[in-house]
Design a protein around this motif. Structure first.
Motif, PDB file in Angstrom:
ATOM      1  N   PHE A  68       0.781  -1.218   0.000  1.00  0.00           N
ATOM      2  CA  PHE A  68       0.000   0.000   0.000  1.00  0.00           C
ATOM      3  C   PHE A  68       0.824   1.285   0.000  1.00  0.00           C
ATOM      4  N   GLN A  69       2.009   1.271   0.528  1.00  0.00           N
ATOM      5  CA  GLN A  69       2.915   2.423   0.498  1.00  0.00           C
ATOM      6  C   GLN A  69       2.164   3.751   0.542  1.00  0.00           C
ATOM      7  N   ASP A  70       1.815   4.288  -0.643  1.00  0.00           N
ATOM      8  CA  ASP A  70       1.152   5.594  -0.693  1.00  0.00           C
ATOM      9  C   ASP A  70      -0.368   5.472  -0.610  1.00  0.00           C
ATOM     10  N   ARG A  71      -0.881   4.290  -0.259  1.00  0.00           N
ATOM     11  CA  ARG A  71      -2.335   4.092  -0.213  1.00  0.00           C
ATOM     12  C   ARG A  71      -2.893   4.105   1.210  1.00  0.00           C
ATOM     13  N   GLN A  72      -2.147   4.658   2.136  1.00  0.00           N
ATOM     14  CA  GLN A  72      -2.619   4.745   3.517  1.00  0.00           C
ATOM     15  C   GLN A  72      -3.003   3.374   4.070  1.00  0.00           C
ATOM     16  N   GLY A  73      -2.212   2.349   3.736  1.00  0.00           N
ATOM     17  CA  GLY A  73      -2.497   0.999   4.216  1.00  0.00           C
ATOM     18  C   GLY A  73      -2.488   0.904   5.728  1.00  0.00           C
ATOM     19  N   ALA A  74      -1.904   1.916   6.377  1.00  0.00           N
ATOM     20  CA  ALA A  74      -1.876   1.929   7.841  1.00  0.00           C
ATOM     21  C   ALA A  74      -3.277   1.884   8.423  1.00  0.00           C
ATOM     22  N   LEU A  75      -4.270   2.369   7.664  1.00  0.00           N
ATOM     23  CA  LEU A  75      -5.646   2.355   8.144  1.00  0.00           C
ATOM     24  C   LEU A  75      -6.136   0.928   8.351  1.00  0.00           C
ATOM     25  N   GLN A  76      -5.921   0.083   7.315  1.00  0.00           N
ATOM     26  CA  GLN A  76      -6.324  -1.316   7.436  1.00  0.00           C
ATOM     27  C   GLN A  76      -5.465  -2.043   8.460  1.00  0.00           C
ATOM     28  N   CYS A  77      -4.174  -1.757   8.436  1.00  0.00           N
ATOM     29  CA  CYS A  77      -3.251  -2.446   9.342  1.00  0.00           C
ATOM     30  C   CYS A  77      -3.597  -2.137  10.801  1.00  0.00           C
ATOM     31  N   ALA A  78      -4.087  -0.927  11.050  1.00  0.00           N
ATOM     32  CA  ALA A  78      -4.458  -0.539  12.414  1.00  0.00           C
ATOM     33  C   ALA A  78      -5.593  -1.401  12.932  1.00  0.00           C
ATOM     34  N   VAL A  79      -6.560  -1.722  12.081  1.00  0.00           N
ATOM     35  CA  VAL A  79      -7.670  -2.585  12.482  1.00  0.00           C
ATOM     36  C   VAL A  79      -7.144  -3.978  12.799  1.00  0.00           C
ATOM     37  N   HIS A  80      -6.247  -4.474  11.963  1.00  0.00           N
ATOM     38  CA  HIS A  80      -5.604  -5.775  12.173  1.00  0.00           C
ATOM     39  C   HIS A  80      -4.882  -5.801  13.521  1.00  0.00           C
ATOM     40  N   GLN A  81      -4.099  -4.750  13.797  1.00  0.00           N
ATOM     41  CA  GLN A  81      -3.320  -4.698  15.042  1.00  0.00           C
ATOM     42  C   GLN A  81      -4.220  -4.627  16.273  1.00  0.00           C
ATOM     43  N   LYS A  82      -5.325  -3.893  16.175  1.00  0.00           N
ATOM     44  CA  LYS A  82      -6.259  -3.806  17.309  1.00  0.00           C
ATOM     45  C   LYS A  82      -6.878  -5.170  17.605  1.00  0.00           C
ATOM     46  N   THR A  83      -7.164  -5.894  16.544  1.00  0.00           N
ATOM     47  CA  THR A  83      -7.740  -7.236  16.722  1.00  0.00           C
ATOM     48  C   THR A  83      -6.737  -8.160  17.403  1.00  0.00           C
ATOM     49  N   LEU A  84      -5.477  -8.092  16.979  1.00  0.00           N
ATOM     50  CA  LEU A  84      -4.430  -8.904  17.607  1.00  0.00           C
ATOM     51  C   LEU A  84      -4.258  -8.524  19.082  1.00  0.00           C
ATOM     52  N   ALA A  85      -4.309  -7.227  19.365  1.00  0.00           N
ATOM     53  CA  ALA A  85      -4.069  -6.745  20.728  1.00  0.00           C
ATOM     54  C   ALA A  85      -5.198  -7.114  21.686  1.00  0.00           C
ATOM     55  N   THR A  86      -6.432  -7.147  21.173  1.00  0.00           N
ATOM     56  CA  THR A  86      -7.582  -7.395  22.048  1.00  0.00           C
ATOM     57  C   THR A  86      -8.089  -8.832  22.003  1.00  0.00           C
ATOM     58  N   SER A  87      -7.669  -9.597  20.966  1.00  0.00           N
ATOM     59  CA  SER A  87      -8.162 -10.972  20.757  1.00  0.00           C
ATOM     60  C   SER A  87      -9.672 -10.990  20.562  1.00  0.00           C
ATOM     61  N   ARG A  88     -10.192  -9.879  20.097  1.00  0.00           N
ATOM     62  CA  ARG A  88     -11.636  -9.778  19.890  1.00  0.00           C
ATOM     63  C   ARG A  88     -11.919  -9.163  18.524  1.00  0.00           C
ATOM     64  N   PRO A  89     -13.108  -9.434  17.962  1.00  0.00           N
ATOM     65  CA  PRO A  89     -13.466  -8.825  16.678  1.00  0.00           C
ATOM     66  C   PRO A  89     -13.533  -7.297  16.796  1.00  0.00           C
ATOM     67  N   ILE A  90     -13.108  -6.623  15.744  1.00  0.00           N
ATOM     68  CA  ILE A  90     -13.127  -5.157  15.694  1.00  0.00           C
ATOM     69  C   ILE A  90     -13.859  -4.731  14.426  1.00  0.00           C
ATOM     70  N   VAL A  91     -14.715  -3.717  14.535  1.00  0.00           N
ATOM     71  CA  VAL A  91     -15.384  -3.140  13.369  1.00  0.00           C
ATOM     72  C   VAL A  91     -15.139  -1.633  13.384  1.00  0.00           C
ATOM     73  N   GLU A  92     -14.594  -1.117  12.272  1.00  0.00           N
ATOM     74  CA  GLU A  92     -14.313   0.318  12.192  1.00  0.00           C
ATOM     75  C   GLU A  92     -14.664   0.865  10.811  1.00  0.00           C
ATOM     76  N   ASP A  93     -15.078   2.145  10.801  1.00  0.00           N
ATOM     77  CA  ASP A  93     -15.316   2.857   9.540  1.00  0.00           C
ATOM     78  C   ASP A  93     -14.202   3.877   9.351  1.00  0.00           C
ATOM     79  N   TYR A  94     -13.739   4.032   8.124  1.00  0.00           N
ATOM     80  CA  TYR A  94     -12.733   5.053   7.844  1.00  0.00           C
ATOM     81  C   TYR A  94     -12.786   5.437   6.371  1.00  0.00           C
ATOM     82  N   PHE A  95     -12.165   6.573   6.068  1.00  0.00           N
ATOM     83  CA  PHE A  95     -12.131   7.065   4.689  1.00  0.00           C
ATOM     84  C   PHE A  95     -10.813   6.665   4.052  1.00  0.00           C
ATOM     85  N   GLU A  96     -10.879   6.004   2.874  1.00  0.00           N
ATOM     86  CA  GLU A  96      -9.682   5.615   2.128  1.00  0.00           C
ATOM     87  C   GLU A  96      -9.398   6.734   1.119  1.00  0.00           C
ATOM     88  N   PRO A  97      -8.349   7.558   1.378  1.00  0.00           N
ATOM     89  CA  PRO A  97      -8.151   8.774   0.587  1.00  0.00           C
ATOM     90  C   PRO A  97      -7.786   8.560  -0.877  1.00  0.00           C
TER      91      PRO A  97
END
Length: 378
Positions: A68-97
């Motif tokens: 993703f480099q210039d595609r703000q992939g950090a947005l998706q990766c952040a959801v992944h990391q939160k799921t790993l950290a909490t061991s629970r399902p996460i649902v989030e809305d965000y704008f993909e620029p």
């Protein structure tokens, strides 16, 4: 002799099930991807690749930052990391620029046979149209509420204007009666009553014009640094006159910092609050004007020991044309705009206004104004 691989019935079933799973996986319209603990994509479906306009080979086994480099992939990766950290399902809305769309992402942890997390499965959906329809619905609802407020305002204005006009008309018709001879004193009484209604009409129109300016943001404040003592002193004669049947006390410390305000407008707020306190408290009772410094704000209060108010009344006090039952029943008169105007003036100065009260124990109206940073201009 060609070599043939023979599959057992169980193997064939498993192979068939795997093919069905892959077909189903790729036919889902939402984008799906699986990611391991190292933030590497281990599986994607066709919808995910299509959404980001990429091929499978560009995705599988790659680190998210590589893809993703210039595609703000950090947005998706952040959801992944939160799921790993909490061991629970996460649902989030965000704008993909880059894609210019709103995304809803649902991520769930993947566990191995020992119950340890080995990655996440993530479903992403384009919710741009939903967001737009949601915004449009909110806009429509806001417009409805605005129209409702305008209709109620017009209805209240019509009523408030009609009352004094009807009284004035009645007084004039009385004077014009040809079959009655009025003494000079009677004529004077009728004219004075009509004059009071004209004053009431004038005050109402003035208040409505002020409300209009506050609403439109067109009221220009002529501000300077003043102390609360300066402002009280500027209207002291009016305050004393208003509270002539009460015991007015002024408790303002001499060391309070100045406030950056339009003196006339804040004096108007103070006068209105004192007049209000007089209306709802017994003759001879105390009315106290006080001020304190609280953080970076000066708090000015007007306290009475009158009839007090219920929680319902307090909650509606600053609404336009709202009148407590004592006013509405005719025991005291008012337009119901005074406190709404006070609120508008205080907020235009960057402050807040509120009331504290309990039935039978009196009321305390307070408003805060930011303290000025320099001494008052003399």
């Amino acid at each position: 002799m060609p070599y043939h691989t023979h599959h057992t019935p169980t193997e064939l079933k498993l192979k068939h099930a795997a093919e069905e799973w892959r077909t189903t996986f790729d036919s889902i319209s939402d984008g799906i991807y699986l990611m391991d603990l190292g933030n590497r994509i281990i599986r994607v479906n066709r919808a995910f690749a299509d959404m980001f306009k990429m091929e499978f080979q560009q995705l599988l086994g790659k680190h998210f930052s590589e893809i993703f480099q210039d595609r703000q992939g950090a947005l998706q990766c952040a959801v992944h990391q939160k799921t790993l950290a909490t061991s629970r399902p996460i649902v989030e809305d965000y704008f993909e620029p880059v894609l210019g769309i709103y995304i809803q992402e649902a991520a769930s942890p993947i566990f191995d046979d020992r119950g340890e997390i080995i990655g996440t499965v993530n479903i992403i959906r384009d919710i741009t149209e939903y967001k737009r329809s949601q915004a449009q619905a909110l806009e429509v609802e806001t417009l409805k509420q605005s129209n409702k407020v305008k209709i109620e305002l017009l209805a209240n204005v019509s009523h408030e204007l009609r009352t004094p006009l009807t009284s004035i008309q009645g007084f004039l018709e009385t004077l014009m009666e040809t079959d009655v001879r009025w003494s000079k004193k009677q004529q004077l009484d009728i004219l004075q009553s009509a004059s009071r209604e004209v004053d009431r009409l004038t005050f109402l129109i003035r208040d409505l014009l002020l409300i209009s300016k506050l609403d439109s943001g067109t009221m220009v404040l002529q501000r300077n640094n003043y102390t609360i003592s300066d402002i009280v002193e500027s209207v002291k004669a009016v305050l004393v006159s208003l509270s002539s049947n009460h015991n007015l006390k002024i408790k303002i410390p001499a060391d309070l910092p100045p406030i950056f305000v339009e003196q006339v407008r804040i004096a108007q707020v103070l006068t209105n609050l004192v007049e209000n306190a007089c209306k709802f408290s017994a003759s001879g009772s105390r009315i106290i004007i006080s001020a304190v410094l609280q953080g970076q704000a000066v708090i000015i209060s007007v306290q009475d020991y009158g009839i007090g108010m219920s929680a319902e009344v307090v909650a509606n006090l600053f609404n336009r044309f709202y009148q407590a039952k004592e006013v509405a029943s005719g025991k005291t008169r008012g337009t119901g705009l005074g406190l709404s105007i006070c609120k508008g003036i205080v907020e235009a100065h960057g402050g807040k206004i509120w009331a504290e009260s309990s039935e039978g124990k009196g009321s305390k109206f307070s408003f805060s104004l930011p303290a000025a940073q320099s001494p008052p201009k003399r």
